[in-house]
Every structure is written in C-alpha cells, then in structure tokens.
Design a protein around this motif. Structure first.
Motif, PDB file in Angstrom:
ATOM      1  N   THR A 130       0.813  -1.212   0.000  1.00 51.78           N
ATOM      2  CA  THR A 130       0.000   0.000   0.000  1.00 51.78           C
ATOM      3  C   THR A 130       0.845   1.259   0.000  1.00 51.78           C
ATOM      4  O   THR A 130       0.322   2.346  -0.201  1.00 51.78           O
ATOM      5  N   VAL A 131       2.134   1.136   0.206  1.00 46.11           N
ATOM      6  CA  VAL A 131       3.004   2.303   0.314  1.00 46.11           C
ATOM      7  C   VAL A 131       3.059   3.060  -1.011  1.00 46.11           C
ATOM      8  O   VAL A 131       2.985   4.292  -1.037  1.00 46.11           O
ATOM      9  N   GLN A 132       3.159   2.354  -2.130  1.00 43.64           N
ATOM     10  CA  GLN A 132       3.257   3.018  -3.423  1.00 43.64           C
ATOM     11  C   GLN A 132       1.975   3.785  -3.735  1.00 43.64           C
ATOM     12  O   GLN A 132       2.036   4.943  -4.169  1.00 43.64           O
ATOM     13  N   ALA A 133       0.833   3.193  -3.494  1.00 48.41           N
ATOM     14  CA  ALA A 133      -0.432   3.879  -3.776  1.00 48.41           C
ATOM     15  C   ALA A 133      -0.612   5.107  -2.892  1.00 48.41           C
ATOM     16  O   ALA A 133      -1.060   6.158  -3.353  1.00 48.41           O
ATOM     17  N   ILE A 134      -0.232   5.010  -1.634  1.00 48.62           N
ATOM     18  CA  ILE A 134      -0.352   6.153  -0.731  1.00 48.62           C
ATOM     19  C   ILE A 134       0.636   7.240  -1.130  1.00 48.62           C
ATOM     20  O   ILE A 134       0.314   8.430  -1.107  1.00 48.62           O
ATOM     21  N   GLY A 135       1.850   6.863  -1.520  1.00 50.77           N
ATOM     22  CA  GLY A 135       2.843   7.849  -1.955  1.00 50.77           C
ATOM     23  C   GLY A 135       2.411   8.591  -3.205  1.00 50.77           C
ATOM     24  O   GLY A 135       2.560   9.818  -3.289  1.00 50.77           O
ATOM     25  N   VAL A 136       1.868   7.872  -4.180  1.00 47.27           N
ATOM     26  CA  VAL A 136       1.386   8.523  -5.402  1.00 47.27           C
ATOM     27  C   VAL A 136       0.231   9.461  -5.076  1.00 47.27           C
ATOM     28  O   VAL A 136       0.159  10.586  -5.579  1.00 47.27           O
ATOM     29  N   LYS A 137      -0.680   9.024  -4.216  1.00 52.62           N
ATOM     30  CA  LYS A 137      -1.817   9.865  -3.816  1.00 52.62           C
ATOM     31  C   LYS A 137      -1.337  11.119  -3.079  1.00 52.62           C
ATOM     32  O   LYS A 137      -1.848  12.211  -3.324  1.00 52.62           O
ATOM     33  N   LEU A 138      -0.355  10.967  -2.182  1.00 52.46           N
ATOM     34  CA  LEU A 138       0.155  12.113  -1.431  1.00 52.46           C
ATOM     35  C   LEU A 138       0.857  13.126  -2.333  1.00 52.46           C
ATOM     36  O   LEU A 138       0.738  14.338  -2.129  1.00 52.46           O
ATOM     37  N   MET A 139       1.583  12.666  -3.326  1.00 53.91           N
ATOM     38  CA  MET A 139       2.377  13.576  -4.148  1.00 53.91           C
ATOM     39  C   MET A 139       1.646  14.069  -5.391  1.00 53.91           C
ATOM     40  O   MET A 139       2.192  14.862  -6.153  1.00 53.91           O
ATOM     41  N   THR A 140       0.413  13.631  -5.610  1.00 57.98           N
ATOM     42  CA  THR A 140      -0.339  14.124  -6.771  1.00 57.98           C
ATOM     43  C   THR A 140      -1.612  14.848  -6.334  1.00 57.98           C
ATOM     44  O   THR A 140      -1.728  16.048  -6.483  1.00 57.98           O
ATOM     45  N   LEU A 144      -1.007  19.808  -2.000  1.00 64.73           N
ATOM     46  CA  LEU A 144      -1.190  21.148  -1.420  1.00 64.73           C
ATOM     47  C   LEU A 144      -1.620  21.073   0.049  1.00 64.73           C
ATOM     48  O   LEU A 144      -0.991  21.735   0.890  1.00 64.73           O
ATOM     49  N   PRO A 145      -2.635  20.286   0.434  1.00 63.09           N
ATOM     50  CA  PRO A 145      -2.942  20.186   1.872  1.00 63.09           C
ATOM     51  C   PRO A 145      -1.796  19.597   2.685  1.00 63.09           C
ATOM     52  O   PRO A 145      -1.580  19.987   3.833  1.00 63.09           O
ATOM     53  N   PHE A 146      -1.048  18.684   2.096  1.00 64.45           N
ATOM     54  CA  PHE A 146       0.105  18.092   2.779  1.00 64.45           C
ATOM     55  C   PHE A 146       1.155  19.159   3.075  1.00 64.45           C
ATOM     56  O   PHE A 146       1.691  19.234   4.188  1.00 64.45           O
ATOM     57  N   GLU A 147       1.431  20.026   2.116  1.00 59.92           N
ATOM     58  CA  GLU A 147       2.418  21.086   2.309  1.00 59.92           C
ATOM     59  C   GLU A 147       1.900  22.165   3.260  1.00 59.92           C
ATOM     60  O   GLU A 147       2.670  22.722   4.040  1.00 59.92           O
TER      61      GLU A 147
END
Length: 171
Positions: A130-140, A144-147
């Motif tokens: 699940t790490v790859q899917a979460i990473g792609v979701k976080l960086m795409t 903006l909310p993450f930053e």
C-alpha cells in the motif's frame, strides 16, 4: 492464531499500563501495546500504517515520554508514581464497555456483511504494497494540503520555541 496473540498481548499490556502506579513501567507497557498494534496492522496488510505506527508513536512519542519520565526530578530519589483515583468508577465503566462490546460481537451475523461477501481469497490482488499507492496519492492529489499542514507544523514549532525562550532576550 498470530492475530489473537497480538490482540491478547495488546490487551494485557494496555491493562497493565492503566493499572500500574509506576510511570516508567506504564511507559514500557505502552511500548508493548504499540508494537502489538503495529503487528496487527501488518497482518491486515496495512504496511504503511504499521510503519507509521512504529516511526511516529514508538520512535517519537514514546521515546519523548520515556525521556520526560527519566529526566524529570525525583522526590527523595524515589520512582515517579502516579495516584490511582476513582478505581471503582473506572472499573464499572470498563466493565460496561466490555459487556457491550462482547454483546455486539456475539450478536453480529458476519455472513451477511457486504464486504465479507464481496471479498475474494486474493486479498491484495495485483498490488503488493500500500506504500506506493499512498505515496502517489500524497504527491499528486493531496500535495497542497500536505504542504500546508507541514507549514503549519513548522510555524507551531517556531512558536513553541519562542514561548520556551527567556523573555528578556530578543530574537
């Protein structure tokens, strides 16, 4: 079988953590509880949540609690002890919650739950982690909310450092 081992370990160490008076022993029981919960997350194929559990809670929060307990001032070189108050009310509330949870678990008809009916034997399918899917979701999608959250945390850190400094010195 492994799930029941982790669940029993988390339950027993959590109960010990709540019932002990020694704060250092309670912190070590919290460590065992958090590690058991991380093991349960691994068994549920939630490897990202398990790693976050280990890094944030075990690696950060628990170490901070342990340092706080061990570096705090000791009264006449005795262990730091907590005061247990309202044992009877706490036991009654815990008993009512336990009875309610047991009743709910025993009355549930698991065969009619939709996600169990739709589940196949291949739990992960094509996806191995699940790490790859979460990473792609976080960086795409949610970059903006993450930053913005990281900027707010940085401002809170700077504010707490300013509050903790001596009031006579200017930054």
């Amino acid at each position: 079988m492994l799930f029941y081992l982790f669940a029993a370990l988390a339950t027993i160490s959590g109960a010990y953590m709540v019932l002990t008076r020694n704060l250092l022993y309670a912190a070590f029981a919290l460590l065992l509880t958090l590690l058991s919960i991380a093991g349960i997350f691994v068994m549920l194929f939630a490897d990202f949540v398990a790693v976050v559990q280990l890094m944030v809670y075990v690696g950060g929060v628990l170490v901070l609690i342990l340092f706080g307990i061990m570096l705090s001032t000791r009264v006449k070189d005795k262990s730091v002890m907590s005061q247990n108050v309202n044992k009877s009310w706490g036991s009654m509330v815990a008993g009512v919650v336990l009875v309610g949870l047991c009743y709910t678990i025993l009355q549930t008809d698991y065969a009619t739950l939709p996600w169990i009916e739709a589940a196949s034997t291949d739990v992960l399918g094509e996806q191995k982690s699940t790490v790859q899917a979460i990473g792609v979701k976080l960086m795409t999608d949610v970059v903006l909310p993450f930053e913005i959250a990281s900027l707010l945390l940085l401002i809170a850190l700077m504010g707490s450092a300013y509050i903790a400094t001596d009031k006579q010195t200017k930054l």
